[in-house]
Design a protein around this motif. Structure first.
Motif, PDB file in Angstrom:
ATOM      1  N   ASP A 133      -6.432  17.532 -12.024  1.00  0.00           N
ATOM      2  CA  ASP A 133      -7.090  16.251 -12.290  1.00  0.00           C
ATOM      3  C   ASP A 133      -6.801  15.773 -13.703  1.00  0.00           C
ATOM      4  N   GLU A 134      -6.880  16.708 -14.634  1.00  0.00           N
ATOM      5  CA  GLU A 134      -6.707  16.336 -16.035  1.00  0.00           C
ATOM      6  C   GLU A 134      -5.277  15.843 -16.277  1.00  0.00           C
ATOM      7  N   LEU A 135      -4.327  16.558 -15.683  1.00  0.00           N
ATOM      8  CA  LEU A 135      -2.924  16.194 -15.850  1.00  0.00           C
ATOM      9  C   LEU A 135      -2.647  14.834 -15.211  1.00  0.00           C
ATOM     10  N   GLU A 136      -3.204  14.627 -14.036  1.00  0.00           N
ATOM     11  CA  GLU A 136      -3.023  13.358 -13.334  1.00  0.00           C
ATOM     12  C   GLU A 136      -3.591  12.210 -14.173  1.00  0.00           C
ATOM     13  N   ALA A 137      -4.796  12.438 -14.721  1.00  0.00           N
ATOM     14  CA  ALA A 137      -5.444  11.389 -15.526  1.00  0.00           C
ATOM     15  C   ALA A 137      -4.617  11.072 -16.760  1.00  0.00           C
ATOM     16  N   ARG A 138      -4.074  12.127 -17.372  1.00  0.00           N
ATOM     17  CA  ARG A 138      -3.285  11.935 -18.579  1.00  0.00           C
ATOM     18  C   ARG A 138      -2.043  11.091 -18.266  1.00  0.00           C
ATOM     19  N   PHE A 161       0.667   5.670 -18.225  1.00  0.00           N
ATOM     20  CA  PHE A 161       1.284   4.571 -17.483  1.00  0.00           C
ATOM     21  C   PHE A 161       0.528   3.271 -17.778  1.00  0.00           C
ATOM     22  N   ARG A 162      -0.804   3.365 -17.758  1.00  0.00           N
ATOM     23  CA  ARG A 162      -1.618   2.168 -17.980  1.00  0.00           C
ATOM     24  C   ARG A 162      -1.340   1.608 -19.365  1.00  0.00           C
ATOM     25  N   GLY A 163      -1.220   2.535 -20.353  1.00  0.00           N
ATOM     26  CA  GLY A 163      -0.935   2.104 -21.710  1.00  0.00           C
ATOM     27  C   GLY A 163       0.384   1.344 -21.817  1.00  0.00           C
ATOM     28  N   ALA A 164       1.309   1.658 -20.927  1.00  0.00           N
ATOM     29  CA  ALA A 164       2.615   0.997 -20.953  1.00  0.00           C
ATOM     30  C   ALA A 164       2.623  -0.259 -20.088  1.00  0.00           C
ATOM     31  N   GLY A 165       1.465  -0.625 -19.543  1.00  0.00           N
ATOM     32  CA  GLY A 165       1.382  -1.881 -18.793  1.00  0.00           C
ATOM     33  C   GLY A 165       1.506  -1.728 -17.293  1.00  0.00           C
ATOM     34  N   TYR A 166       1.416  -0.492 -16.797  1.00  0.00           N
ATOM     35  CA  TYR A 166       1.536  -0.267 -15.350  1.00  0.00           C
ATOM     36  C   TYR A 166       0.135  -0.105 -14.758  1.00  0.00           C
ATOM     37  N   ARG A 167      -0.210  -0.936 -13.768  1.00  0.00           N
ATOM     38  CA  ARG A 167      -1.563  -0.880 -13.214  1.00  0.00           C
ATOM     39  C   ARG A 167      -1.566  -0.193 -11.863  1.00  0.00           C
ATOM     40  N   ARG A 168      -2.655   0.479 -11.590  1.00  0.00           N
ATOM     41  CA  ARG A 168      -2.677   1.348 -10.420  1.00  0.00           C
ATOM     42  C   ARG A 168      -2.895   0.574  -9.129  1.00  0.00           C
ATOM     43  N   ILE A 169      -2.191   0.969  -8.072  1.00  0.00           N
ATOM     44  CA  ILE A 169      -2.474   0.433  -6.743  1.00  0.00           C
ATOM     45  C   ILE A 169      -2.638   1.608  -5.764  1.00  0.00           C
ATOM     46  N   ARG A 170      -3.127   1.293  -4.572  1.00  0.00           N
ATOM     47  CA  ARG A 170      -3.234   2.306  -3.515  1.00  0.00           C
ATOM     48  C   ARG A 170      -2.643   1.747  -2.235  1.00  0.00           C
ATOM     49  N   THR A 171      -1.947   2.590  -1.507  1.00  0.00           N
ATOM     50  CA  THR A 171      -1.406   2.180  -0.202  1.00  0.00           C
ATOM     51  C   THR A 171      -1.742   3.283   0.797  1.00  0.00           C
ATOM     52  N   PRO A 172      -1.623   3.010   2.089  1.00  0.00           N
ATOM     53  CA  PRO A 172      -2.027   4.011   3.091  1.00  0.00           C
ATOM     54  C   PRO A 172      -1.123   5.245   3.095  1.00  0.00           C
ATOM     55  N   GLY A 200       3.571   8.408 -10.036  1.00  0.00           N
ATOM     56  CA  GLY A 200       4.754   7.708 -10.514  1.00  0.00           C
ATOM     57  C   GLY A 200       4.539   6.226 -10.724  1.00  0.00           C
ATOM     58  N   VAL A 201       5.601   5.560 -11.145  1.00  0.00           N
ATOM     59  CA  VAL A 201       5.545   4.118 -11.406  1.00  0.00           C
ATOM     60  C   VAL A 201       6.694   3.413 -10.695  1.00  0.00           C
ATOM     61  N   GLU A 202       6.516   2.099 -10.474  1.00  0.00           N
ATOM     62  CA  GLU A 202       7.614   1.245 -10.026  1.00  0.00           C
ATOM     63  C   GLU A 202       7.620  -0.001 -10.898  1.00  0.00           C
ATOM     64  N   LEU A 203       8.823  -0.427 -11.272  1.00  0.00           N
ATOM     65  CA  LEU A 203       9.001  -1.669 -12.020  1.00  0.00           C
ATOM     66  C   LEU A 203       9.837  -2.586 -11.133  1.00  0.00           C
ATOM     67  N   ILE A 204       9.172  -3.580 -10.540  1.00  0.00           N
ATOM     68  CA  ILE A 204       9.821  -4.406  -9.527  1.00  0.00           C
ATOM     69  C   ILE A 204      10.094  -5.797 -10.088  1.00  0.00           C
ATOM     70  N   GLY A 205      11.270  -6.325  -9.797  1.00  0.00           N
ATOM     71  CA  GLY A 205      11.612  -7.668 -10.236  1.00  0.00           C
ATOM     72  C   GLY A 205      12.263  -7.696 -11.613  1.00  0.00           C
ATOM     73  N   ALA A 206      12.806  -6.564 -12.035  1.00  0.00           N
ATOM     74  CA  ALA A 206      13.569  -6.544 -13.283  1.00  0.00           C
ATOM     75  C   ALA A 206      14.807  -5.690 -13.049  1.00  0.00           C
ATOM     76  N   LEU A 223       9.651   5.920 -20.320  1.00  0.00           N
ATOM     77  CA  LEU A 223       8.240   6.174 -20.007  1.00  0.00           C
ATOM     78  C   LEU A 223       8.077   7.566 -19.389  1.00  0.00           C
ATOM     79  N   ALA A 224       8.981   7.920 -18.481  1.00  0.00           N
ATOM     80  CA  ALA A 224       8.909   9.249 -17.849  1.00  0.00           C
ATOM     81  C   ALA A 224       9.025  10.328 -18.922  1.00  0.00           C
ATOM     82  N   ASP A 225       9.959  10.132 -19.815  1.00  0.00           N
ATOM     83  CA  ASP A 225      10.208  11.138 -20.851  1.00  0.00           C
ATOM     84  C   ASP A 225       8.996  11.282 -21.768  1.00  0.00           C
ATOM     85  N   ARG A 226       8.392  10.136 -22.184  1.00  0.00           N
ATOM     86  CA  ARG A 226       7.207  10.206 -23.045  1.00  0.00           C
ATOM     87  C   ARG A 226       6.026  10.850 -22.320  1.00  0.00           C
TER      88      ARG A 226
END
Lengths: 345, 411
Positions: B31-36, B41-52, B137-143, B155-158
């Motif tokens: 949990d702690e690792l996931e939160a970190r 990711f959030r700090g870098a501008g990536y917002r969380r979503i959920r899918t089925p 993980g993250v996705e950057l779509i439209g760039a 971002l992955a490396d940091r």
């Protein structure tokens, strides 16, 4: 020297009927392990003189499951059935891949009229063509896992499996499927139903096989080469070692050139593929000297060479079907198993 | 794999092979690792979503080529209705993007965390790979372009450094090279995509581009016409329509199966064309594929070697790699940490250009903890006309947790 209790009883699962049943019961009987079953309807049996073995009768698919989960320690089934379930987690391994009977092949068969489809690579192209046309390419089979695994290696992905039991040969002409993947031994049934095998379409060469539960086999192999596992595997090896061979006795004499004739006979037999050749002097019932050559000869060679043996001076040729042959230099299933399970036997 | 011997009363249930329990302390660490990671990711501008977790099998089939489908846990249904547990997150995220009632503002930066399921099978004695694990993980779509690629890799490396594992090796590949090679040779698209899927399947099991070589050999063997079709070929060659039909009716008076005589004849004709155009092409592709497989090593060295004949066969991919390595420098990833491996084809068939892994050195050898890449065009494959550019990555949380040094919260 294991601290745990030895496995007792050792449970051997055998198909309850059909040729897989008859083959193994015959083989075990020749090997000195006579299966005693009270009636055809009784699903367990004992082996005469082998109180540690407990034989149970099941369907070949159940045998795979029970051995995998360690409820049975050894099992006889078709290699096809074992391979179909091999990807499922469990601890079964193949001990003897071919018990010498029940041979057949799992093949891809297409309608005879598909003269454009000759090689399994055609299916790469054809399945893609179906996909582009918005149609599902359908394959009927009793072996979905093997088909998936094999087709994936070939780069065939766009198809729909119709898992089915029973006869599949009519599926293409009834429009149930485009092609089938099924067992065949001679190919006659396929041909009779206007289906054709294609090049590269053999997915598996199958035969009756002996499988075992790896941890149990390891425990049993620790009982060493006089333990029950070693004895039964050696006996099966011994019987399998006789397949296609005749024990040949060639007798000649009395002649002055006895030893010369025996040598020529031995040379001739060696040319015919005979092994284990031994020769010596003998005396007939009146004390006259003669010679004798014994060997193991491929059975199909005997009728071709008996006249030549007479010309070389033989007076009598006897071929006996050996029941069991132990050969110091022959590969040993038990030793091999010990190596595969890691650690000496 | 622990299995309880039978015959001792009631058998314990046990966990499904390839799954495991995470008790209090271990769960807290996850949990702690996931939160970190998510905080970063959030700090870098990536917002969380959920899918089925449940998706139609077809989604993954279309996305990954069907290679991954053999690893799907399918639940039920048949044909296009088949439903399965997701084997990864990207396909769902892009589907959500493509099917959102309003197109999200671009570029769309999102992150996600959740369980994924793969029917891993490991015959033999080795321990089973996890069949249920967590991807973050993250996705950057439209760039598009190297700049966006470098943003995501950076971002992955940091994030990895933040998790306690700084200085990982960035293993970089480029699927565009092999796709350009195959595309430039005039291979029909069915054969090219079949080859790419072969590669994808073998790469999923750790294989390399070299796997293509044997596939190419098989392809060459197949192009010989069969005995029956042989007798029709003269008419096919002469474009003699009625002759072909007459010969076919003679050979196959009664067509059985689900294909019509016309479809069969049509394909004989196509196969004949193919055989002609393909024979010499295959040899050339084989050599190039082989050369590609050799290209691995430190970035500066491999970029130098890329200048040769390969750059002329696949100029766009080669130029893209140069630019990307330069951009990564700006993200604080110096060339010394970058390893180029152009024969590595993980996820090919789905990724379209750059692919990367973060590899951590451990006592028992290098371990890959994060993987990702660029998948331009995926939105189109999923039936959308929205911006198809996308790049992303995912960490395997459990694997990462096994390596990351636990850290108490710092001031």
């Amino acid at each position: 020297m294991s601290v745990t209790h030895p496995i007792d009883p050792i449970r051997l699962a055998i198909p309850s009927k059909g040729h897989l049943y008859e083959g193994i019961v015959d083989l075990l009987k020749t090997a000195g392990y006579k299966v005693r079953r009270a009636s055809d309807r009784q699903y367990e049996a004992t082996i005469v003189g082998q109180p540690r073995f407990h034989v149970v009768f099941m369907r070949p698919t159940d045998i795979v499951t029970q051995v995998r989960e360690g409820r049975c320690h050894l099992g006889v089934t078709g290699l096809d059935v074992h391979a179909e379930h091999a990807a499922e987690p469990g601890d079964s391994i193949v001990v003897i891949p071919d018990l010498g009977y029940g041979g057949c092949r799992l093949v891809v068969a297409v309608p005879e009229s598909w003269i454009d489809v000759t090689h399994v690579m055609d299916l790469v192209d054809l399945t893609t063509e179906f996909k582009h046309a918005g149609k599902a390419f359908r394959i009927s089979t009793k072996y979905p896992a093997l088909v998936r695994q094999h087709f994936r290696k070939l780069g065939i992905y766009h198809y729909q499996l119709i898992p089915s039991d029973g006869a599949l040969e009519l599926h293409p002409s009834l429009g149930i499927a485009d092609i089938i993947v099924d067992l065949t031994s001679s190919g006659t049934t396929l041909k009779d139903n206007r289906l054709r095998e294609i090049a590269g379409g053999t997915i598996l060469e199958s035969a009756a096989c002996l499988i075992g539960h790896a941890p149990s086999l390891k425990a049993l192999s620790n009982e060493g080469e006089t333990g029950p596992l070693a004895l039964i595997l050696d006996a099966i090896d011994g019987v399998r070692g006789t397949e296609g061979w005749l024990h040949l006795e060639v007798v000649g004499g009395p002649t002055a050139t006895g030893s010369r004739a025996a040598e020529q006979v031995a040379d001739h037999l060696r040319d015919q593929g005979a092994t284990h050749i031994a020769r010596g002097e003998v005396w007939d019932d009146r004390g006259a000297p003669g010679w004798r050559v014994t060997s193991l000869l491929p059975a199909r060679r005997l009728t071709a060479c008996q006249r030549a043996l007479f010309h070389l001076g033989a007076s009598r040729v006897v071929g006996l079907r050996p029941q069991i042959v132990f050969d110091r230099d022959a590969p040993s299933t038990f030793d091999d198993l010990g190596r595969r399970l890691g650690g000496g036997g | 794999m622990k299995r309880i011997m039978p015959d001792h009363g009631e058998r314990p249930i046990g966990t499904v092979p390839g799954t495991q329990d995470w008790l209090v302390d271990e769960a807290a660490r996850l949990d702690e690792l996931e939160a970190r990671l998510l905080d970063g990711f959030r700090g870098a501008g990536y917002r969380r979503i959920r899918t089925p977790i449940l998706e139609y099998t077809e989604l993954h089939q279309r996305k990954s080529g069907a290679g991954i489908v053999s690893k799907l846990f399918e639940i039920d249904g048949a044909g296009p209705e088949t439903v399965g547990l997701r084997p990864e997150l990207t396909a769902s995220i892009v589907r959500a993007f493509a099917e959102a009632p309003e197109c999200p503002p671009l570029p769309w930066r999102v992150c996600m965390s959740g369980p994924v399921f793969r029917r891993e099978s490991e015959s033999g004695g080795d321990s089973l790979r996890l069949r249920e694990f967590t991807q973050v993980g993250v996705e950057l779509i439209g760039a598009g372009g190297p700049e966006a690629d470098a943003e995501v890799i950076g971002l992955a490396d940091r994030s990895l450094a933040e998790a306690g594992l700084p200085g990982a090796t960035v293993r970089l590949g480029h699927v565009g090279l092999i796709v350009e090679i195959l595309g430039g040779t005039g291979l029909p698209s069915a054969s090219a995509s079949a080859l790419i899927e072969v590669l994808s399947a073998s790469a999923a099991e750790g294989g390399r581009v070299v796997a293509l070589e044997s596939a190419l050999d098989r392809l060459a063997g197949w192009l010989r016409p069969g005995e029956d079709a042989e007798s029709i070929l003269p008419a096919v060659r002469d474009d003699d329509e009625t002759g072909v039909d007459r010969l076919f009716r003679h050979l196959v008076p009664d067509v059985t199966g689900r294909r019509s005589g016309r479809e069969i004849v049509h394909r004989i004709r196509r196969k004949w064309d193919l055989g002609h155009s393909l024979a010499e092409t295959l040899g050339r592709v084989r050599d190039q594929v082989h050369a590609l497989g050799e290209l691995r090593g430190p970035a500066t060295e491999v970029l130098g070697r890329l200048e040769g004949p390969l750059a002329s066969v696949a100029p766009r991919a080669a130029a893209g790699l140069h630019e990307l390595v330069a951009q990564l420098g700006r993200q604080g990833i110096e060339p010394g940490r970058i390893e180029l491996d152009l024969g590595f084809g993980r996820g090919i068939g789905f990724y379209s250009q750059m692919i990367f892994e973060l590899v951590v050195a451990t006592d028992s050898g290098p371990v890959e903890v994060c993987g990702g890449g660029r998948y331009d065009g995926l939105a189109q494959v999923l039936g959308s006309d929205r911006d198809g550019r996308g790049v992303g990555f995912a960490f395997g949380l459990e694997r990462l947790a096994a390596l990351a040094v636990p850290r108490r919260s710092r001031p």
